[in-house]
Every structure is written in C-alpha cells, then in structure tokens.
Design a protein around this motif. Structure first.
Motif, PDB file in Angstrom:
ATOM      1  N   PRO A 142       0.798  -1.230   0.000  1.00  0.00           N
ATOM      2  CA  PRO A 142       0.000   0.000   0.000  1.00  0.00           C
ATOM      3  C   PRO A 142       0.835   1.286   0.000  1.00  0.00           C
ATOM      4  N   ILE A 143       2.069   1.246   0.541  1.00  0.00           N
ATOM      5  CA  ILE A 143       2.880   2.469   0.580  1.00  0.00           C
ATOM      6  C   ILE A 143       4.109   2.395  -0.324  1.00  0.00           C
ATOM      7  N   ILE A 144       4.437   1.192  -0.817  1.00  0.00           N
ATOM      8  CA  ILE A 144       5.576   1.034  -1.729  1.00  0.00           C
ATOM      9  C   ILE A 144       5.114   0.161  -2.891  1.00  0.00           C
ATOM     10  N   PRO A 145       4.520   0.740  -3.923  1.00  0.00           N
ATOM     11  CA  PRO A 145       3.922  -0.048  -5.006  1.00  0.00           C
ATOM     12  C   PRO A 145       4.893  -0.999  -5.715  1.00  0.00           C
ATOM     13  N   ASN A 146       6.185  -0.681  -5.755  1.00  0.00           N
ATOM     14  CA  ASN A 146       7.160  -1.534  -6.448  1.00  0.00           C
ATOM     15  C   ASN A 146       7.901  -2.465  -5.493  1.00  0.00           C
ATOM     16  N   ILE A 147       7.291  -2.757  -4.362  1.00  0.00           N
ATOM     17  CA  ILE A 147       7.985  -3.515  -3.317  1.00  0.00           C
ATOM     18  C   ILE A 147       8.393  -4.916  -3.779  1.00  0.00           C
ATOM     19  N   GLU A 148       7.598  -5.575  -4.606  1.00  0.00           N
ATOM     20  CA  GLU A 148       7.943  -6.927  -5.056  1.00  0.00           C
ATOM     21  C   GLU A 148       9.264  -6.935  -5.800  1.00  0.00           C
ATOM     22  N   ASP A 149       9.446  -6.011  -6.720  1.00  0.00           N
ATOM     23  CA  ASP A 149      10.704  -5.947  -7.480  1.00  0.00           C
ATOM     24  C   ASP A 149      11.875  -5.629  -6.562  1.00  0.00           C
ATOM     25  N   MET A 150      11.657  -4.751  -5.602  1.00  0.00           N
ATOM     26  CA  MET A 150      12.728  -4.373  -4.687  1.00  0.00           C
ATOM     27  C   MET A 150      13.181  -5.573  -3.845  1.00  0.00           C
ATOM     28  N   LEU A 151      12.237  -6.371  -3.382  1.00  0.00           N
ATOM     29  CA  LEU A 151      12.552  -7.498  -2.513  1.00  0.00           C
ATOM     30  C   LEU A 151      13.302  -8.606  -3.232  1.00  0.00           C
ATOM     31  N   LYS A 152      13.042  -8.777  -4.509  1.00  0.00           N
ATOM     32  CA  LYS A 152      13.679  -9.856  -5.263  1.00  0.00           C
ATOM     33  C   LYS A 152      15.201  -9.717  -5.310  1.00  0.00           C
ATOM     34  N   ASN A 153      15.704  -8.509  -5.196  1.00  0.00           N
ATOM     35  CA  ASN A 153      17.146  -8.269  -5.335  1.00  0.00           C
ATOM     36  C   ASN A 153      17.883  -8.118  -4.012  1.00  0.00           C
ATOM     37  N   LEU A 154      17.210  -8.411  -2.919  1.00  0.00           N
ATOM     38  CA  LEU A 154      17.845  -8.234  -1.619  1.00  0.00           C
ATOM     39  C   LEU A 154      18.630  -9.465  -1.193  1.00  0.00           C
TER      40      LEU A 154
END
Length: 257
Positions: A185-197
């Motif tokens: 709800p507050i970080i719309p691109n969160i899925e892409d961000m998490l994949k690279n962590l």
C-alpha cells in the motif's frame, strides 16, 4: 513510553515503517530493505548490514509513543520456527564462518563440553546440536559461562515489546511474499525491490532434516516452548487466510497464551 523502548524500533524518514528485529529471524534481509528505502541505494556489503545499525533512524528519533505505533499499519516484527532458528544459530555461529565475529560461544562449547568444531558426519553434527541445546537450556536459566545473548534468547523474550506496540507478525519462511503484502500500500514496487535483496543463508553440506532427529527436535521445542506457541499461532493465522490484505495481517493482540 520511555525512549529505551521506542529506540528498539528501526524506522525510516520517508515511510511509517517500524521494525523490531530479532536475530536469526530474517533481520539481514529486512535491514537491507530498510537501508535501501532509507538511502535510495543498496548497502555495499549486504551480509555486513548489521555494522550500520546505529545509522538507521529509530522511532524514538521522531518522538513516537507506544500509542502512536499501536495504531500504525506498518509496525512489525518477523518470527521463525524455533527449530529452524536454532539450526541457523548452529550452522552460522558455531560451525560456520560467523563464529569469527561473535561471542566466544564456539570455543566454550568445544573446550568445556566436547563440541567437535571439525564435524563432518551427520552423527557428529547431531551430537554437536545436542550439546548446544543443553547448554542453551542451562544458560537461559543461570547465564552459565557467559551472559545470555540475543541470538539464542527466545523470540518470546520480546513479547513485552510486541504487546506494547501491538506489532504485526510475519514469518521468515514466507518473508518475501508477506513483506510484499504488508508494504504494497505504501511502496507499489515492493515486489521488485525485494527480489534483489541479500539473505544471510548459512552455507552447509547437510540438511536440517538429516541432523535434527525427532528426539532433538522435541528437546529444542521444549527449551523454546513459548516460541513454539507463538510461531504456531501466527503460522496458523497465515495459513487460514492465504490471500489476506495488509490490514488483515495478524497482530500480537491476537496471540493467546
């Protein structure tokens, strides 16, 4: 609430995220996410993210109280199956490279209790784990040899903080998906961000299932009995509603002791 409690929650300036970290519960992964949100870039050495803990803002920096945080949607912690957490401690901090930058746990277990630091067989690792869990059981009661330390103290030791802030509860095993649900709800691109962590996964030539016998598993769950209760209830709530929304994520107030 006094600052000594609110300073336990890591936060960032750009989003109302409050995170209570528990060692061996996905904290390397979550801290790398928070660092990226806080600075806009990846941390240069992701597995060493803990060295910059002091550089991450705390809820106390913003004058937040427990009343503020209890009404927020993005205050959370991450829990883990106590058997998996124990095994991660063993493979990382006892027989893995993590022992080099850690309290003298490995040397105490080897010098005083017969732990085999060069264990290569499954039987030897099972024996080592038995030594470790019995030592932890005594250390939690009497601080035998050294003071109790956050990497092996029960997750339930933080239940006063979980209660004070009524934190949302996520699980290590499904952490990427659950963080996505929480923060979308507050970080719309969160899925892409998490994949690279980066995740701090201990390297090992043996699987937990091969080392942790039914007898050993039972003993671990006895020593960490409150963690088993806490984890089991949260796991069951996530299973009961696999397509929950961010607002439906279980909170600590729903835990029954």
């Amino acid at each position: 609430m006094s600052e000594k409690f609110t300073q336990r929650l890591i936060t960032i300036r750009s989003h109302p995220i409050r995170y209570l970290f528990i060692p061996k519960c996905g904290c390397t992964y979550v801290k790398n996410l928070i660092w990226k949100l806080h600075t806009g870039s990846q941390f240069q050495n992701p597995l060493r993210i803990h060295v910059v803990d002091k550089d991450l803002p705390r809820a106390s920096d913003f004058g937040l109280t427990s009343a503020h945080i209890r009404n927020e949607d993005y205050a959370f912690t991450v829990l883990r199956n106590p058997v998996d957490r124990f095994y991660s401690l063993y493979t990382d901090k006892v027989v893995g490279p993590g022992h080099k930058m850690y309290v003298p746990l490995r040397s105490i277990l080897a010098d005083k209790y017969g732990l085999d630091v060069s264990a290569s067989s499954l039987t030897a690792h099972t024996k080592n784990c038995s030594i470790l869990i019995e030592w932890i059981a005594e250390n939690l009661q009497s601080e035998k040899d050294i003071a109790k330390e956050a990497h092996w103290t029960p997750q339930a030791y933080r239940k006063n903080l979980m209660w004070q802030f009524d934190l949302k509860l996520l699980l290590v095993k499904d952490l990427e998906r659950q963080l996505s649900i929480l923060l979308e709800p507050i970080i719309p691109n969160i899925e892409d961000m998490l994949k690279n962590l980066e995740r701090n996964q201990s390297s090992k030539d043996f699987r937990r299932e091969e080392v942790v016998t039914p007898k050993l598993r039972k003993r671990i769950n006895e020593v960490f009995s409150d963690d088993r209760k806490l984890f089991g209830q949260v796991r069951d709530q996530w299973k009961a509603k696999p397509h929950m929304s961010s607002r439906e994520i279980p909170r600590y107030r729903e835990i029954k002791w």
